[in-house]
Design a protein around this motif. Sequence first.
Motif, PDB file in Angstrom:
ATOM      1  N   LEU A   1     -26.134  42.830  38.962  1.00 19.76           N
ATOM      2  CA  LEU A   1     -27.129  42.116  39.002  1.00 19.76           C
ATOM      3  C   LEU A   1     -28.481  42.984  38.439  1.00 19.76           C
ATOM      4  N   LEU A   2     -28.576  44.062  39.323  1.00 18.80           N
ATOM      5  CA  LEU A   2     -29.750  44.883  39.163  1.00 18.80           C
ATOM      6  C   LEU A   2     -29.511  45.424  37.412  1.00 18.80           C
ATOM      7  N   CYS A   3     -28.682  45.965  36.981  1.00 15.80           N
ATOM      8  CA  CYS A   3     -28.446  46.576  35.928  1.00 15.80           C
ATOM      9  C   CYS A   3     -28.736  45.410  34.791  1.00 15.80           C
ATOM     10  N   ALA A   4     -28.309  44.104  35.056  1.00 14.79           N
ATOM     11  CA  ALA A   4     -28.420  42.884  34.003  1.00 14.79           C
ATOM     12  C   ALA A   4     -29.905  42.644  34.095  1.00 14.79           C
ATOM     13  N   ALA A   5     -30.420  42.588  35.133  1.00 13.58           N
ATOM     14  CA  ALA A   5     -31.977  42.233  35.217  1.00 13.58           C
ATOM     15  C   ALA A   5     -32.881  43.439  34.364  1.00 13.58           C
TER      16      ALA A   5
ATOM     17  N   VAL B   1     -26.287  39.152  31.758  1.00  9.10           N
ATOM     18  CA  VAL B   1     -27.482  39.268  30.793  1.00  9.10           C
ATOM     19  C   VAL B   1     -28.100  38.136  30.249  1.00  9.10           C
ATOM     20  N   PRO B   2     -27.160  37.387  29.540  1.00 13.56           N
ATOM     21  CA  PRO B   2     -27.551  36.273  28.900  1.00 13.56           C
ATOM     22  C   PRO B   2     -28.373  35.359  29.403  1.00 13.56           C
ATOM     23  N   PRO B   3     -27.996  34.640  30.631  1.00  9.42           N
ATOM     24  CA  PRO B   3     -28.847  33.812  31.103  1.00  9.42           C
ATOM     25  C   PRO B   3     -30.461  34.409  31.510  1.00  9.42           C
ATOM     26  N   ILE B   4     -30.512  35.615  32.085  1.00  4.44           N
ATOM     27  CA  ILE B   4     -31.615  36.324  32.140  1.00  4.44           C
ATOM     28  C   ILE B   4     -32.592  36.541  31.032  1.00  4.44           C
ATOM     29  N   LEU B   5     -31.778  36.837  29.954  1.00  2.79           N
ATOM     30  CA  LEU B   5     -32.448  37.388  28.590  1.00  2.79           C
ATOM     31  C   LEU B   5     -33.031  36.092  28.015  1.00  2.79           C
ATOM     32  N   ILE B   6     -32.315  34.922  27.934  1.00  2.00           N
ATOM     33  CA  ILE B   6     -32.722  33.697  27.168  1.00  2.00           C
ATOM     34  C   ILE B   6     -33.681  33.115  28.011  1.00  2.00           C
ATOM     35  N   ASN B   7     -33.650  32.913  29.413  1.00  2.00           N
ATOM     36  CA  ASN B   7     -34.664  32.352  30.365  1.00  2.00           C
ATOM     37  C   ASN B   7     -35.942  33.207  30.039  1.00  2.00           C
TER      38      ASN B   7
ATOM     39  N   LEU C   1     -35.148  31.122  37.398  1.00  2.00           N
ATOM     40  CA  LEU C   1     -33.954  30.496  37.126  1.00  2.00           C
ATOM     41  C   LEU C   1     -32.947  31.068  36.419  1.00  2.00           C
ATOM     42  N   GLY C   2     -33.443  31.936  35.499  1.00  5.19           N
ATOM     43  CA  GLY C   2     -32.315  32.865  34.798  1.00  5.19           C
ATOM     44  C   GLY C   2     -31.609  33.920  35.697  1.00  5.19           C
ATOM     45  N   LEU C   3     -32.434  34.437  36.613  1.00  5.21           N
ATOM     46  CA  LEU C   3     -31.928  35.354  37.609  1.00  5.21           C
ATOM     47  C   LEU C   3     -31.058  34.655  38.713  1.00  5.21           C
ATOM     48  N   ARG C   4     -31.382  33.383  39.124  1.00  5.04           N
ATOM     49  CA  ARG C   4     -30.721  32.796  39.980  1.00  5.04           C
ATOM     50  C   ARG C   4     -29.196  32.148  39.197  1.00  5.04           C
ATOM     51  N   VAL C   5     -29.327  31.776  38.242  1.00  3.27           N
ATOM     52  CA  VAL C   5     -27.973  31.240  37.618  1.00  3.27           C
ATOM     53  C   VAL C   5     -26.981  32.408  37.516  1.00  3.27           C
ATOM     54  N   ALA C   6     -27.594  33.815  36.973  1.00  3.33           N
ATOM     55  CA  ALA C   6     -26.999  35.072  36.769  1.00  3.33           C
ATOM     56  C   ALA C   6     -26.594  35.377  38.041  1.00  3.33           C
ATOM     57  N   ALA C   7     -27.217  35.454  39.012  1.00  4.90           N
ATOM     58  CA  ALA C   7     -26.650  35.961  40.637  1.00  4.90           C
ATOM     59  C   ALA C   7     -25.580  34.975  41.101  1.00  4.90           C
ATOM     60  N   ILE C   8     -25.804  33.652  40.749  1.00  6.26           N
ATOM     61  CA  ILE C   8     -24.542  32.809  41.371  1.00  6.26           C
ATOM     62  C   ILE C   8     -23.288  33.057  40.577  1.00  6.26           C
ATOM     63  N   GLN C   9     -23.133  33.319  38.977  1.00  9.90           N
ATOM     64  CA  GLN C   9     -22.191  33.593  38.228  1.00  9.90           C
ATOM     65  C   GLN C   9     -21.615  34.827  38.714  1.00  9.90           C
TER      66      GLN C   9
ATOM     67  N   PHE D   1     -32.811  32.050  46.469  1.00 15.29           N
ATOM     68  CA  PHE D   1     -33.650  32.176  45.345  1.00 15.29           C
ATOM     69  C   PHE D   1     -34.646  30.740  45.168  1.00 15.29           C
ATOM     70  N   THR D   2     -34.026  29.949  45.917  1.00 12.56           N
ATOM     71  CA  THR D   2     -35.066  28.630  45.849  1.00 12.56           C
ATOM     72  C   THR D   2     -35.968  28.885  46.855  1.00 12.56           C
ATOM     73  N   ALA D   3     -36.047  29.837  47.904  1.00 11.88           N
ATOM     74  CA  ALA D   3     -36.820  30.047  48.773  1.00 11.88           C
ATOM     75  C   ALA D   3     -37.790  31.199  48.080  1.00 11.88           C
ATOM     76  N   LEU D   4     -37.358  32.079  47.420  1.00  8.73           N
ATOM     77  CA  LEU D   4     -38.048  32.834  46.512  1.00  8.73           C
ATOM     78  C   LEU D   4     -39.244  32.214  45.565  1.00  8.73           C
ATOM     79  N   GLY D   5     -38.562  31.176  44.893  1.00  3.98           N
ATOM     80  CA  GLY D   5     -39.520  30.638  43.918  1.00  3.98           C
ATOM     81  C   GLY D   5     -40.547  29.813  44.498  1.00  3.98           C
ATOM     82  N   ARG D   6     -40.154  29.165  45.974  1.00  5.14           N
ATOM     83  CA  ARG D   6     -41.367  28.407  46.471  1.00  5.14           C
ATOM     84  C   ARG D   6     -42.372  29.629  47.162  1.00  5.14           C
ATOM     85  N   ALA D   7     -42.026  30.756  47.288  1.00  6.35           N
ATOM     86  CA  ALA D   7     -43.076  31.863  47.864  1.00  6.35           C
ATOM     87  C   ALA D   7     -43.720  32.271  46.695  1.00  6.35           C
ATOM     88  N   VAL D   8     -43.267  32.485  45.443  1.00  3.45           N
ATOM     89  CA  VAL D   8     -43.952  33.328  44.448  1.00  3.45           C
ATOM     90  C   VAL D   8     -44.332  32.621  43.182  1.00  3.45           C
TER      91      VAL D   8
END
Length: 229
Positions: free
Chosen positions: A42-46, A105-111, A152-160, A210-217
């Motif tokens: 995930l780090l490399c993809a991000a 990479v794709p969900p992070i890149l596209i989003n 959202l892209g990071l969350r989808v990528a992380a779960i996948q 990721f839901t909690a992170l979204g609410r925080a930032v």
Amino acid sequence: MNDFLNQIRLVADWLTSSAQWHGDEGIPARLLEHLTYSGLSLLCAALIGLSAGLLVGHTGRGAFAVASVANLARAIPTFGLVVLVVTLAGLSTAPVLVALIALAVPPILINTFEGVRGVDPATRDAARGVGMTEWEVLVKVEVPMALPLILLGLRVAAIQVVATATVAAYPGLGGLGRFIVDGLARNDYELVIGGSAVVVALALVVQAAFTALGRAVVSPGLRVSAPKS
């Protein structure tokens, strides 16, 4: 129904057994291996997806190429890629990481791209009008407004990645997938279901994080209009 309840009881017994929480083949050790593969991937993809998405989203150049590459990467079968790279490069962590990075990479890149390009042009013009540099426009205006889609892209990528990292077990490596592979090899469905349950639980934890992170930032105004999927 009784068979189902028996399976649930057997899996519960397996999960609560002290033997499953100690040693190199216990749940904590396998979980650490799983998180290592997932985290590195995930780090490399991000790094790849965020950099390319921000650059192309801000400049508008290369949008077609980004979309084409992302769609092509999304179509690559992860397990097939692992087997191919293992065959060519030998048994190591590299095939697993390459496959998981290609998946993430794709969900992070596209989003990221869509989030930045979706910023109101009038807002950009106003930022430039008060003397902001292009870097400041990106960092102080576009990124904060695109943050819901970026997360959202990071969350989808992380779960996948967390769900798919079970393929690490197939070429002989570790991770939670080891329970599933070993269980299938032994016809031990208690082990298969127990391992699968741990993977699902980990994916749910990632989703909640990721839901909690979204609410925080993310600012409340942007959060209201953010995608829910």
